[in-house]
Scaffold this active site. Structure first.
Site, mmCIF file in Angstrom:
data_model
loop_
_atom_site.group_PDB
_atom_site.id
_atom_site.type_symbol
_atom_site.label_atom_id
_atom_site.label_comp_id
_atom_site.label_asym_id
_atom_site.label_seq_id
_atom_site.Cartn_x
_atom_site.Cartn_y
_atom_site.Cartn_z
ATOM 1 N N LYS A 43 0.827 -1.204 0.000
ATOM 2 C CA LYS A 43 0.000 0.000 0.000
ATOM 3 C C LYS A 43 0.863 1.256 0.000
ATOM 4 O O LYS A 43 0.376 2.353 -0.221
ATOM 5 C CB LYS A 43 -0.878 0.028 1.274
ATOM 6 C CG LYS A 43 -1.741 -1.170 1.490
ATOM 7 C CD LYS A 43 -2.391 -1.098 2.895
ATOM 8 C CE LYS A 43 -2.821 -2.467 3.342
ATOM 9 N NZ LYS A 43 -3.079 -2.508 4.792
ATOM 10 N N GLU A 99 7.319 2.593 -6.430
ATOM 11 C CA GLU A 99 7.525 2.115 -5.055
ATOM 12 C C GLU A 99 7.745 3.322 -4.136
ATOM 13 O O GLU A 99 8.181 4.382 -4.579
ATOM 14 C CB GLU A 99 8.739 1.165 -5.080
ATOM 15 C CG GLU A 99 9.197 0.623 -3.757
ATOM 16 C CD GLU A 99 8.197 -0.265 -3.045
ATOM 17 O OE1 GLU A 99 7.073 0.209 -2.787
ATOM 18 O OE2 GLU A 99 8.556 -1.407 -2.688
ATOM 19 N N ASP A 103 14.879 -0.141 0.423
ATOM 20 C CA ASP A 103 15.752 -0.276 1.589
ATOM 21 C C ASP A 103 16.714 -1.440 1.343
ATOM 22 O O ASP A 103 17.766 -1.254 0.750
ATOM 23 C CB ASP A 103 14.886 -0.472 2.831
ATOM 24 C CG ASP A 103 15.681 -0.542 4.119
ATOM 25 O OD1 ASP A 103 16.862 -0.149 4.119
ATOM 26 O OD2 ASP A 103 15.135 -0.991 5.143
ATOM 27 N N VAL A 153 11.454 6.108 8.386
ATOM 28 C CA VAL A 153 10.591 7.245 8.081
ATOM 29 C C VAL A 153 9.149 6.806 7.829
ATOM 30 O O VAL A 153 8.897 5.672 7.415
ATOM 31 C CB VAL A 153 11.108 8.043 6.864
ATOM 32 C CG1 VAL A 153 12.450 8.690 7.178
ATOM 33 C CG2 VAL A 153 11.225 7.166 5.617
ATOM 34 N N ASP A 159 4.393 3.585 6.176
ATOM 35 C CA ASP A 159 3.781 3.265 7.464
ATOM 36 C C ASP A 159 4.771 2.700 8.467
ATOM 37 O O ASP A 159 5.842 2.230 8.123
ATOM 38 C CB ASP A 159 2.686 2.207 7.265
ATOM 39 C CG ASP A 159 3.277 0.825 6.972
ATOM 40 O OD1 ASP A 159 4.091 0.718 6.023
ATOM 41 O OD2 ASP A 159 2.958 -0.133 7.703
HETATM 42 P P1 IMP Z 1 13.025 -3.550 1.066
HETATM 43 O O1 IMP Z 1 12.494 -4.849 0.562
HETATM 44 O O2 IMP Z 1 13.851 -3.736 2.321
HETATM 45 O O3 IMP Z 1 13.759 -2.738 0.030
HETATM 46 O O4 IMP Z 1 11.812 -2.718 1.603
HETATM 47 C C1 IMP Z 1 10.896 -2.118 0.822
HETATM 48 C C2 IMP Z 1 9.617 -1.902 1.608
HETATM 49 O O5 IMP Z 1 9.870 -1.817 3.001
HETATM 50 C C3 IMP Z 1 8.994 -0.596 1.226
HETATM 51 O O6 IMP Z 1 8.046 -0.777 0.225
HETATM 52 C C4 IMP Z 1 8.374 -0.133 2.521
HETATM 53 O O7 IMP Z 1 7.054 -0.594 2.613
HETATM 54 C C5 IMP Z 1 9.183 -0.759 3.623
HETATM 55 N N1 IMP Z 1 10.166 0.169 4.227
HETATM 56 C C6 IMP Z 1 11.503 0.193 4.112
HETATM 57 N N2 IMP Z 1 12.073 1.188 4.797
HETATM 58 C C7 IMP Z 1 11.039 1.854 5.363
HETATM 59 C C8 IMP Z 1 10.955 3.047 6.197
HETATM 60 O O8 IMP Z 1 11.943 3.723 6.563
HETATM 61 N N3 IMP Z 1 9.702 3.402 6.581
HETATM 62 C C9 IMP Z 1 8.580 2.726 6.209
HETATM 63 N N4 IMP Z 1 8.609 1.636 5.435
HETATM 64 C C10 IMP Z 1 9.830 1.203 5.010
HETATM 65 MG MG MG Z 2 5.355 -0.913 4.309
#
Ligand code: IMP
Ligand code: MG
Length: 180
Positions: A43, A99, A103, A153, A159
């Site tokens: 979302k 997106e 992260d 954040v 969220d």
């Molecule tokens: P990744 O798979 O670790 O790259 O994470 C991506 C997803 O993690 C994003 O679509 C977010 O929903 C969530 N996410 C990563 N870092 C944050 C943050 O600092 N705040 C909120 N959601 C995050």
């Molecule tokens: Mg999320």
């Protein structure tokens, strides 16, 4: 009040608007002769998506997919589940994944593989935020709004445990909220 849970504002509403405008302009130029479909990742991307699509002045479709990998924590679990599939075929289309934040890169690299299997003409990635310090899996993000430091954040769609998505700016969440 939600605001009291925020340590500081990282990106103001006005700064977000400027960033989104720039991205929309670039995307409109790059895709003017293509069959653009924006695919938002639910979302977190919804607020960004609805603003971004209105800064794009060429014909395009939109679609959404939903995945989960975080549960209630602030770090990825490393596993990604598909919760909602595309609602139209993307074969022969130029897919731009929208997106909120990259992260670890785990979510986007999973989604990328998933979409490539659906035979689009091209797949590129657009993320409002990039947190390069968190990277575990390498992903090439084609359009980045802002690069941010290693902090958790919320706001503008992002969220913590499903809350704060409705904040109109992006703020650093107070540590005491998630370290309880
Ligand atoms: P990744 O798979 O670790 O790259 O994470 C991506 C997803 O993690 C994003 O679509 C977010 O929903 C969530 N996410 C990563 N870092 C944050 C943050 O600092 N705040 C909120 N959601 C995050
Ligand atoms: Mg999320």
């Amino acid at each position: 009040m939600m605001n009291e849970h925020i340590e500081r504002v990282l990106i103001s509403t006005e700064e977000i608007q400027e960033t989104v405008k720039k991205l929309g302009k670039q995307i409109s130029e790059d895709y003017k002769d293509k069959k653009l479909i924006l695919v938002g990742i639910l979302k977190g991307s919804v607020v960004f998506m609805t603003d971004l699509m209105r800064e794009i002045d060429i014909l395009c479709d939109i679609d959404f997919i939903a995945v989960s990998s975080y549960g209630k924590g602030t770090k990825t679990t490393g596993r990604v589940n598909l919760l909602k599939d595309l609602s139209e075929p993307v074969e022969g289309c130029d897919v731009l994944v929208v997106e909120d934040i990259v992260d670890s890169g785990v979510t986007l690299s999973y989604i990328l593989k998933y979409l490539i299997n659906r035979n689009p003409n091209s797949v590129k990635l657009c993320s409002l935020l990039d947190k390069p310090s968190g990277r575990i899996v390498e992903v090439n993000v084609d359009y980045i709004g802002r690069t941010i430091p290693d902090e958790f954040v919320v706001g503008y769609g992002l969220d913590y445990a499903e809350k704060y998505r409705n904040l109109p700016y992006i703020g650093v969440l107070k540590r005491e909220i998630y370290s309880k």
